[in-house]
Design an enzyme around this catalytic site. Structure first.
Site, PDB file in Angstrom:
ATOM      1  CG  LEU A 137      -1.952  -1.125   1.285  1.00 26.97           C
ATOM      2  CD1 LEU A 137      -2.647  -1.121   2.633  1.00 26.97           C
ATOM      3  CD2 LEU A 137      -2.961  -0.966   0.166  1.00 26.97           C
ATOM      4  N   GLY A 138       2.055   1.147   0.505  1.00 27.18           N
ATOM      5  CA  GLY A 138       2.902   2.334   0.552  1.00 27.18           C
ATOM      6  C   GLY A 138       4.015   2.113   1.536  1.00 27.18           C
TER       7      GLY A 138
ATOM      8  CG  ASP B 178       6.156  12.479   8.888  1.00 28.39           C
ATOM      9  OD1 ASP B 178       6.441  13.473   8.152  1.00 28.39           O
ATOM     10  OD2 ASP B 178       6.389  11.305   8.570  1.00 28.39           O
TER      11      ASP B 178
ATOM     12  CB  VAL C  42       6.690  -2.285   2.870  1.00 26.69           C
ATOM     13  CG1 VAL C  42       5.683  -2.356   1.731  1.00 26.69           C
ATOM     14  CG2 VAL C  42       8.093  -2.023   2.341  1.00 26.69           C
TER      15      VAL C  42
ATOM     16  CG  PHE D  19       7.831   1.877  11.910  1.00 26.49           C
ATOM     17  CD1 PHE D  19       8.868   2.211  12.764  1.00 26.49           C
ATOM     18  CD2 PHE D  19       6.537   2.176  12.281  1.00 26.49           C
ATOM     19  CE1 PHE D  19       8.617   2.816  13.971  1.00 26.49           C
ATOM     20  CE2 PHE D  19       6.293   2.778  13.487  1.00 26.49           C
ATOM     21  CZ  PHE D  19       7.322   3.111  14.328  1.00 26.49           C
TER      22      PHE D  19
END
Ligand SMILES: *[C@@H]1O[C@H](CO)[C@@H](O)[C@H](O)[C@H]1NC(C)=O
Ligand SMILES: *[C@@H]1O[C@H](CO)[C@@H](O)[C@H](O)[C@H]1NC(C)=O
Ligand SMILES: *[C@@H]1O[C@H](CO)[C@@H](O)[C@H](O)[C@H]1NC(C)=O
Ligand SMILES: *[C@@H]1O[C@H](CO)[C@@H](O)[C@H](O)[C@H]1NC(C)=O
Ligand SMILES: *[C@@H]1O[C@H](CO)[C@@H](O)[C@H](O)[C@H]1NC(C)=O
Ligand SMILES: *[C@@H]1O[C@H](CO)[C@@H](O)[C@H](O)[C@H]1NC(C)=O
Ligand SMILES: *[C@@H]1O[C@H](CO)[C@@H](O)[C@H](O)[C@H]1NC(C)=O
Ligand SMILES: *[C@@H]1O[C@H](CO)[C@@H](O)[C@H](O)[C@H]1NC(C)=O
Ligand SMILES: *[C@@H]1O[C@H](CO)[C@@H](O)[C@H](O)[C@H]1NC(C)=O
Ligand SMILES: *[C@@H]1O[C@H](CO)[C@@H](O)[C@H](O)[C@H]1NC(C)=O
Ligand SMILES: *[C@@H]1O[C@H](CO)[C@@H](O)[C@H](O)[C@H]1NC(C)=O
Ligand SMILES: *[C@@H]1O[C@H](CO)[C@@H](O)[C@H](O)[C@H]1NC(C)=O
Length: 838
Positions: free
Chosen positions: A537-538, A656, A544, A542
């Site tokens: 998914l992205g 973030d 994948v 941390f």
């Protein structure tokens, strides 16, 4: 009258021959034998009076038991031989349950009897509630004394207190309360303290209960120049005073029929105000040609005119307002009128002095509440007796009250029970201290949750619950109060995030189940990953993120820690700890996690529409997010951040915020994701912490970058960048642009007056220009290089909602030019931006 009183006391203390009397109705009587040994039967019937006495142990927690010298015991009745004395504390109080509004005769008796073998006669004060009643000086009455007061309690509790005033130890032998008829012995102000009570007779008998239904004690008094009149017939009593028949059956009259009937007196305290209650009844059969009529004088002043007592009927005459004596000497005289053929007569008399009780008692509901708190937590503090607030010198230890104004009942404003060994939960009774401003329950062993009701206590400004074993989360309403200035101190084991109504709280057992499942899942993944995670998914903070199924049906996103992940186990645990506590509809929630030695993974709820950045890129099969959808996404994301900033305590900074961290579910509902970099920090004196600068280039707050000092305002900056992306569909940083950074790019276009080029051309003018400009203005103020000039997240939410409302109301307006000059002016400010380090 002083002589009268001494005579009365001698008479009272001497024991009469014991004869069992038939006990009468003792309804409402409270007869307490102070210091009765626990080995003795309680209650017991005292043979002489038939009164039922009980031990005092149910009415007081302090003091010690004493007993008069054995050699003296035969002189006294049973209830008078034991006593309770108070070597500890200044004020010790009996708490009695009474009936509010009832007129009580209260009698305290103190007999020293050399109980301690020291032969020092004590001297101390008695108080009723917070008010001084009388000084007991046993040096003056070596055989013991008693004091009486007629008082109407203001609540169903009554405190009778002994107060140490010198080196000697207060003591008490018995305490009795007798309800009187309503509307008797009422004064204009103050309360009646018995000075003397006698019936006029040459008998030596003391009259009391059961002859007196109210257990008043009547001594006898007779002067040599008087003549005694008596009857054997009953006397009808119509008023509530009900003097005992025995007292009314005799009367005194002057022996010299033309002389006045006079009672002289000398007062201990010359300025005392007095009330006299004179009880009359004609007890002589008058012949047809006889009349008895007289006038009553007090210190030569007429008190009552031309009074004729009625045969066998009683009447009580009293002075309507208090009287005093010149230099303490006074004289009561009854002088026959001219037409009277007979001399005056008098059957019985009571004299009272007036005690003023200026100090109002503490508000009754506060008293009930604090006594409940005392009982619930089993507090045994020596000062916690009597009125909690007043008088000031006896204020209960740990309390504070607003007792400044003497006219209004004091209220408890502060309760400090820190380090008091409290166990159990935070009691709901505290809620009844409605005027509480400060509450300190710290450093105890309290368990359970922080209760909701604290939020309803409108005067509270400070709560310290630290160093307890509380768990659960802080109620939303209390969190709201905190945002309005309430200071709340709790331990770290209490969740820092509130359980708001919009949360989707998962229960811990569920999480554990989920954890087990995901552990299996992850283990499988590592062995044969494609079967379970067919789609990446992205990439997150941390590693994948994969798409997967939990229990074969529930879609989830699993974030696997990459082996090379710089952020290690510590960060993983931090994220888990946080996510477990953070629940909000606009925050991506954690379904489970896995932390076996080899593999670290987080299982999140699945967001079907991916991240915001993907949709803004235009790479989504030509599908363009409408302006109102973008605004709704902005509102959702802002709400999630607002929750982190304001709903959590201490505040959390996401650190973030970026368009790839805003995930979209069905219907494009947005949630903030990836708390991997979030770090909670304490608001207070230091509202920022130094930390290793982290974040994503382009979104990084320049001030944070420069100073390494993190605050919520850093998230605001990043959010401003995201807003600009949503308006423009530009990348935050694009090295193909002359102006790499999106803010510089926007500012350059504004300053060139080329503003229509700012907005995403894919929107094709389908927006309300006012709404877009307003959003742009908001984005730029969020991205202000000076953090102080940025709005907070709540303001951002409000502004965005207004943008959305504007957009909803009309989408037809397309003339941007009419607003551009306004925007131009407001944007000029940003052309002076300090160069940012990036
Ligand atoms: C009075 O004190 C007793 C014993 O100490 C206690 O059980 C009782 O609840 C108290 N009553 C009131 C009204 O405070
Ligand atoms: C006395 O007055 C109180 C309060 O006014 C009332 O509750 C009580 O019933 C009255 N008692 C009698 C005997 O009238
Ligand atoms: C105390 O009682 C004794 C008799 O028991 C008596 O002689 C003495 O006068 C009394 N003292 C006072 C001060 O009344
Ligand atoms: C006393 O009262 C009773 C009843 O109230 C009445 O029958 C009786 O006659 C009265 N006695 C006198 C002496 O008034
Ligand atoms: C009786 O009293 C009157 C008035 O006080 C007085 O004048 C008279 O002397 C008295 N008589 C006697 C015998 O004391
Ligand atoms: C009243 O009358 C009686 C006779 O019934 C008489 O003896 C007495 O003197 C009279 N008293 C007065 C004061 O008139
Ligand atoms: C608190 O006060 C209310 C109203 O005065 C009362 O009904 C309630 O019983 C009190 N609660 C406790 C626990 O004392
Ligand atoms: C809160 O209570 C703890 C423990 O009693 C104490 O150490 C701390 O100083 C208190 N905090 C404040 C602000 O009073
Ligand atoms: C809590 O209870 C434990 C065990 O009963 C005791 O050792 C400890 O001192 C208590 N802590 C406080 C703060 O009262
Ligand atoms: C909080 O602690 C109590 C016991 O002190 C326990 O029964 C309860 O389950 C705990 N709640 C949570 C959410 O841990
Ligand atoms: C909650 O806040 C306290 C400071 O008040 C902090 O020490 C603790 O780590 C926080 N807990 C979590 C789970 O963030
Ligand atoms: C705007 O309209 C959408 C539907 O078109 C609606 O869901 C949303 O609540 C509206 N928002 C406001 C602030 O009116």
């Amino acid at each position: 009258m002083e002589s009268l009183k001494k005579l009365l006391l001698v008479a009272l203390i001497a024991t009469s021959a014991i004869h069992l009397v038939q006990a009468q109705n003792q309804d409402g009587f409270i007869s307490v034998d102070c210091g009765l040994s626990p080995n003795e039967v309680s209650p017991y019937i005292e043979p002489f009076t038939g009164l039922q006495f009980t031990t005092d142990s149910n009415f007081i927690e302090t003091g010690k038991l004493g007993r008069i010298q054995a050699s003296l015991e035969p002189k006294y009745r049973k209830s008078q031989t034991t006593l309770r004395y108070f070597p500890d504390g200044i004020r010790n109080c009996y708490n009695l349950t009474v009936t509010q509004g009832t007129n009580y005769l209260i009698r305290a008796r103190a007999i020293y009897g050399n109980y301690d073998g020291l032969n020092i006669y004590p001297k101390f004060d008695l108080y009723i509630g917070p008010n001084f009643w009388v000084t007991i000086d046993l040096g003056k009455y070596v055989n013991g004394t008693w004091e009486e007061i007629i008082y109407i309690p203001k609540s169903n509790m009554l405190d009778v207190c002994l107060v140490k005033t010198g080196p000697s130890t207060p003591l008490i032998s018995s305490l009795v309360l007798r309800p009187l008829a309503n509307a008797t012995y009422i004064t204009q102000s103050g309360w009646l303290k018995t000075y003397v009570r006698v019936y006029l007779s040459d008998s030596n008998d003391v009259i009391r209960y059961p002859d007196d239904v109210y257990d008043r004690i009547w001594g006898s008094y007779f002067e040599p120049e008087w003549k005694k009149i008596s009857t054997t017939l009953g006397v009808n009593s119509s008023s509530g005073f009900l003097p005992p028949l025995k007292a009314l059956m005799t009367a005194a009259s002057p022996a010299n029929a033309s002389a006045p009937l006079a009672i002289p007196g000398v007062l201990d305290f010359p300025s005392d105000k007095l009330y006299l209650f004179l009880h009359f009844s004609e007890i002589q059969v008058l012949k047809a040609n006889e009349t008895r009529e007289f006038e009553i004088f007090w210190n030569k002043k007429l008190v009552y005119n031309a009074y004729s007592p009625v045969y066998l009927q009683t009447k009580t005459i009293r002075n309507p307002s208090p009287v005093t004596c010149e230099r303490g000497e006074c004289i009561l005289e009854m002088i026959k009128t001219e037409r009277s053929t007979l001399p005056p007569l008098l059957n019985a008399v009571e004299v009272f002095t007036v005690v003023e009780f200026p100090q109002p008692e503490t508000d009754a509901s506060d008293v009930v509440a604090i006594k409940n708190i005392k009982a619930i937590y089993g507090l045994t503090r020596v000062t916690w007796q009597g009125d909690p607030c007043v008088p000031q010198q006896f204020l209960w230890n740990g309390l504070n009250c607003n007792s400044m104004e003497t006219s209004t009942p004091p209220r408890i404003t502060s309760l400090d029970l820190s380090s008091s060994g409290l166990t159990g939960s935070i009691s709901v009774v505290i809620q009844n201290l409605t005027h509480l401003e400060k509450l300190d329950l710290s450093n105890n062993n309290l368990t359970g949750e922080v209760p909701d009701f604290l939020a309803n206590m409108k005067f509270l400004v400070f709560i310290n619950l630290s160093k307890n074993n509380l768990n659960g989360s802080i109620p939303k309403a209390l969190r709201d109060r905190e945002n309005k200035g309430l200071k709340l101190i709790v331990d770290k084991n209490v969740d820092n995030c509130s359980s708001g109504s919009c949360t989707q709280k998962k229960k811990f057992p569920l999480l554990i189940v989920a954890l087990t499942v995901s552990l299996i899942l992850v283990s499988t993944v590592v062995i044969d990953m494609t079967n379970n995670f067919q789609r990446a998914l992205g990439e997150g903070g941390f590693g994948v993120v994969y798409h997967g199924y939990l229990n074969g049906s529930e879609q989830v996103a699993v974030k696997l820690l990459s082996q090379s992940s710089v952020q290690g186990y510590k960060e993983f645990k931090a994220e888990v700890e946080l996510l477990l506590r953070v629940h909000h509809i606009n925050l991506v929630s954690l379904v489970g996690y896995c932390d076996d030695r080899n593999h670290l993974a987080l299982v999140y709820e699945y967001m079907s529409n991916g991240d915001l950045k993907h949709h803004l890129s235009g790479r989504n099969n030509g599908f363009v997010l409408s302006w109102s959808t973008r605004l709704q996404i902005a509102v959702d994301a802002a709400l999630g951040l607002e929750y982190l900033h304001i709903g959590c305590r201490p505040s959390m900074v996401h650190r973030d915020v970026k368009s790839t961290n805003i995930l979209l579910g069905e219907q494009f509902t947005a949630k903030m994701a990836d708390f991997g970099l979030s770090r909670s920090f304490q608001i207070g004196d230091e509202n920022h912490i130094s930390t290793v600068v982290a974040g994503t280039p382009g979104y990084l707050d320049p001030e944070y970058y420069r100073t390494s000092r993190l605050a919520e305002k850093s998230d605001i900056y990043s959010f401003g960048i995201v807003l600009l992306e949503m308006i423009t569909s530009q990348h935050a940083i694009d090295r193909t642009r002359v102006k790499h950074h999106i803010t510089d790019w926007v500012v350059s276009l504004i300053s060139r007056g080329d503003i229509t080029r700012i907005i995403d051309p894919n929107l094709q003018g389908n927006y309300n220009s006012r709404s877009v400009w307003r959003a742009l203005e908001l984005a730029m103020s969020c991205a202000n290089p000076t953090s102080e000039k940025r709005p907070n997240m709540s303001q951002v939410v409000i502004d965005l909602k207004e943008c959305l409302a504007t957009e909803n109301s009309t989408r037809s307006e397309k003339d941007m030019s009419s607003h551009s000059s306004d925007l131009d002016r407001s944007m000029n400010f940003y052309t002076d931006m300090v160069p940012r380090a990036r």
